[in-house]
Scaffold this motif. Structure first.
Motif, PDB file in Angstrom:
ATOM      1  N   UNK A 114       0.826  -1.213   0.000  1.00 58.17           N
ATOM      2  CA  UNK A 114       0.000   0.000   0.000  1.00 58.17           C
ATOM      3  C   UNK A 114       0.863   1.267   0.000  1.00 58.17           C
ATOM      4  N   UNK A 115       1.999   1.203  -0.711  1.00 57.38           N
ATOM      5  CA  UNK A 115       2.918   2.332  -0.796  1.00 57.38           C
ATOM      6  C   UNK A 115       2.808   2.928  -2.197  1.00 57.38           C
ATOM      7  N   UNK A 116       1.995   3.982  -2.326  1.00 58.86           N
ATOM      8  CA  UNK A 116       1.718   4.557  -3.645  1.00 58.86           C
ATOM      9  C   UNK A 116       2.959   5.181  -4.277  1.00 58.86           C
ATOM     10  N   UNK A 117       3.816   5.792  -3.455  1.00 58.10           N
ATOM     11  CA  UNK A 117       5.022   6.422  -4.007  1.00 58.10           C
ATOM     12  C   UNK A 117       5.973   5.397  -4.607  1.00 58.10           C
ATOM     13  N   UNK A 118       6.196   4.309  -3.873  1.00 56.62           N
ATOM     14  CA  UNK A 118       7.069   3.246  -4.378  1.00 56.62           C
ATOM     15  C   UNK A 118       6.459   2.595  -5.620  1.00 56.62           C
ATOM     16  N   UNK A 119       5.158   2.384  -5.593  1.00 51.45           N
ATOM     17  CA  UNK A 119       4.476   1.781  -6.742  1.00 51.45           C
ATOM     18  C   UNK A 119       4.663   2.665  -7.968  1.00 51.45           C
TER      19      UNK A 119
ATOM     20  N   UNK B 125      -2.658   7.292  -9.497  1.00 50.80           N
ATOM     21  CA  UNK B 125      -3.132   8.676  -9.535  1.00 50.80           C
ATOM     22  C   UNK B 125      -4.536   8.776  -8.924  1.00 50.80           C
ATOM     23  N   UNK B 126      -5.386   7.810  -9.256  1.00 54.29           N
ATOM     24  CA  UNK B 126      -6.752   7.767  -8.713  1.00 54.29           C
ATOM     25  C   UNK B 126      -6.716   7.729  -7.185  1.00 54.29           C
ATOM     26  N   UNK B 127      -5.879   6.845  -6.638  1.00 58.30           N
ATOM     27  CA  UNK B 127      -5.780   6.711  -5.183  1.00 58.30           C
ATOM     28  C   UNK B 127      -5.192   7.968  -4.539  1.00 58.30           C
ATOM     29  N   UNK B 128      -4.404   8.706  -5.306  1.00 56.19           N
ATOM     30  CA  UNK B 128      -3.832   9.961  -4.805  1.00 56.19           C
ATOM     31  C   UNK B 128      -4.793  11.136  -4.981  1.00 56.19           C
ATOM     32  N   UNK B 129      -5.964  10.891  -5.572  1.00 52.15           N
ATOM     33  CA  UNK B 129      -6.930  11.957  -5.793  1.00 52.15           C
ATOM     34  C   UNK B 129      -6.610  12.832  -6.992  1.00 52.15           C
ATOM     35  N   UNK B 130      -5.641  12.407  -7.801  1.00 54.39           N
ATOM     36  CA  UNK B 130      -5.253  13.159  -9.006  1.00 54.39           C
ATOM     37  C   UNK B 130      -6.086  12.635 -10.180  1.00 54.39           C
TER      38      UNK B 130
END
Length: 121
Positions: free
Chosen positions: A16-21, A46-51
């Motif tokens: 669950x590490x969006x940056x590493x992914x 991007x979706x999970x980051x709200x972008x």
């Protein structure tokens, strides 16, 4: 390319590490800029980051490279629906069902399409 893609997916789903992914997906994309699956996965990050604009761009680009990529089509339709972009969502759900009307998610797509059509009335 595939090693970075797998690592990106590991970080997305397991850690669950969006940056590493995102970092690994970008490395995979650098090696294969037309990889629709990687573009789709970058859209998910991007979706999970709200972008949402970035997500739509990635899903659309994935579909440009592979118009039959069901996951990207599903994700794009879901994104538009979440944003309240009913006309765009209707169009994308209809496209999804054209690609494969019998896939597991087709019933979900049909339900969402019908729900949007009812709201338009």
């Amino acid at each position: 390319s595939s090693a970075h893609h797998y690592l990106g997916t590991y970080y997305l789903l397991i850690e669950r590490n969006l940056n590493q992914a995102k970092e690994h997906y970008l490395l995979a994309l650098a090696l294969d800029s037309a990889n629709a699956a990687v573009l789709n996965d970058l859209g998910i990050v991007a979706f999970h980051n709200g972008a949402y604009d970035e997500a739509a761009e990635k899903f659309s680009l994935a579909l440009k490279h592979n118009p039959q990529l069901l996951e990207a089509q599903y994700n794009l339709a879901t994104l538009y629906q979440k944003q309240g972009k009913k006309e765009d969502a209707l169009k994308e759900w209809a496209k999804y069902l054209q690609i494969d009307p019998t896939f597991n998610w087709a019933e979900v797509a049909r339900n969402r399409l019908e729900l949007l059509q009812q709201k338009k009335r």
